[in-house]
Enzyme design. Sequence first.
Site, short mmCIF file in Angstrom:
data_model
loop_
_atom_site.label_atom_id
_atom_site.label_comp_id
_atom_site.label_asym_id
_atom_site.label_seq_id
_atom_site.Cartn_x
_atom_site.Cartn_y
_atom_site.Cartn_z
N ARG A 94 0.80 -1.24 0.00
CA ARG A 94 0.00 0.00 0.00
C ARG A 94 0.83 1.28 0.00
O ARG A 94 0.37 2.31 -0.46
CB ARG A 94 -1.00 -0.01 1.14
CG ARG A 94 -0.34 -0.04 2.47
CD ARG A 94 -1.34 -0.11 3.56
NE ARG A 94 -0.60 -0.42 4.76
CZ ARG A 94 -1.11 -0.87 5.86
NH1 ARG A 94 -2.38 -1.08 5.95
NH2 ARG A 94 -0.36 -1.10 6.90
N HIS A 122 4.24 -27.59 10.66
CA HIS A 122 5.59 -28.14 10.49
C HIS A 122 5.76 -29.49 11.19
O HIS A 122 6.26 -30.45 10.60
CB HIS A 122 6.65 -27.18 11.04
CG HIS A 122 6.57 -25.78 10.48
ND1 HIS A 122 6.08 -25.51 9.22
CD2 HIS A 122 6.93 -24.58 11.00
CE1 HIS A 122 6.14 -24.21 9.00
NE2 HIS A 122 6.65 -23.63 10.06
#
Length: 473
Positions: A54, A254
């Site tokens: 942005r 994970h």
Amino acid sequence: MNPNRKIEIKEKSTTIVVFGAVGDLSTQKLIPALFDLYEKDFLPHLFQVIGFSRGARSDADFREYARDAIITRGHKHDPANIERFVKNFHYHAGFFEDSGAYLSLGEELIAFDERLKTCSNKLFYLAVPPASYETILSNLADSGLTIPCSDTKGWTRVLIEKPFGEDIVAAQKLDKLLGLLFREEQIFRIDHYLAKETIQNILSFRFSNILFEPIWNRDYIEKISIRLFETGGVDRRGDFYDGIGAIRDVGQNHALQMLSAIAMENPRVLDPDRIRAGRADVLSSLVPITNNTIKNQVVRGQYKGYTKIRGVAKDSQTETYFNVQVFLRNKRWKGVPFYLEGGKKMGTKKAEISVYFKKTESCLCHPESEQHHQNVLTFRIQPDEGISVVFWAKRPGLGAELDPKMLTFLYKDDVMGSVDAYEKVLYDAIFGDQTLFTSTDEVLSAWKFITPVLKYINEVPLKIYEEGFEGAP
Ligand code: BG6
């Protein structure tokens, strides 16, 4: 490295659009990994990176930013090569929720293609917090940017990072949205642990050595430990981490992915669908943890000083450490405990999987020997990536005592070294190989197991531990 794969990658022009282009992930992982691929000549001949964020920035600002991200690592590089690389960087200012920003992005993509007189491939990388996924994905689909030029030309793919939701309900919602907007072959869900060298090696090691596979089961294996210890704390991520906690942050993804590689059946062929299905089967075989069993199977902790971190609630009950005992309900693993253990501010930094084999019935050793003759196979994911086996041998000399010895393979001793996980993620996504990306079945099965754990977690007392904790003995 498959030479055909490289040729195929090199000849198709490709645009990589990074949402969240100046965030931590992009700066610390993506930009350096893209540069490493470029330096090794593994990126397409023609490519561009468009940073979508942005803030107001020019192309020159973004190039300077990328240059810094590469130099800051402190590796040795040819400065001229860095310059050539960052010339491919462009910046596109826009708010994620502004549909106009996607239309103007589309114009840039068309201009690039017109210059090259081609239809280039497009990779959209969401390096943003999960709260922005829905907005970006919907805008991408609505703007038509993800429509390929044809069935054979100009593919479009979306890469998203974990976490995929924060429980089973949110994960199903995200999955539904993804399913409405994209085909499964366009979606690349990243769990960067899958792309770590030693994790990839688990399957090769298991299925190409006769030494271990015949005893890879409940008859010969006593237990398996999966450890993900970090010495660092939550630091600047207090806002994000508090309320998420270690189980959601690294356990649901994970640690469970490490478990699925170590426990899966032989997929027989090197085929992405078969391998992903094999991992999903493991995750769907997890025995659920209930409110009756949680106290015996889960330990949770929080490091001392955690509640003083900015963004963390003063009375936070969020865990920064967990140790979860899990079982699989299948023939191979019935009754074998797997321990998933992870934490921040631990004494040692390590990510590893240790397979503890049962002891032999007779060790033919000195009867008074107190030695614990057990073979242990360890896959060390980091640091010092490698594989080692503890075996027992007679101590030289006149006696009959045994000593533990070690057989070790270290990646750093190999001329090829190891490849960073994000390099592999980007390379495979550009090629279109989904093996190391999680499927919808994997994600949902992992959440199905973890959601009750999170639901009943308050039954388990939260232990406060000192920095430097070494985990379960
Ligand atoms: C991320 C977690 O997925 O993995 C972080 O959000 C954690 O909290 C990181 O630090 C660990 O990854 P690596 O590659 O540094 O071991």
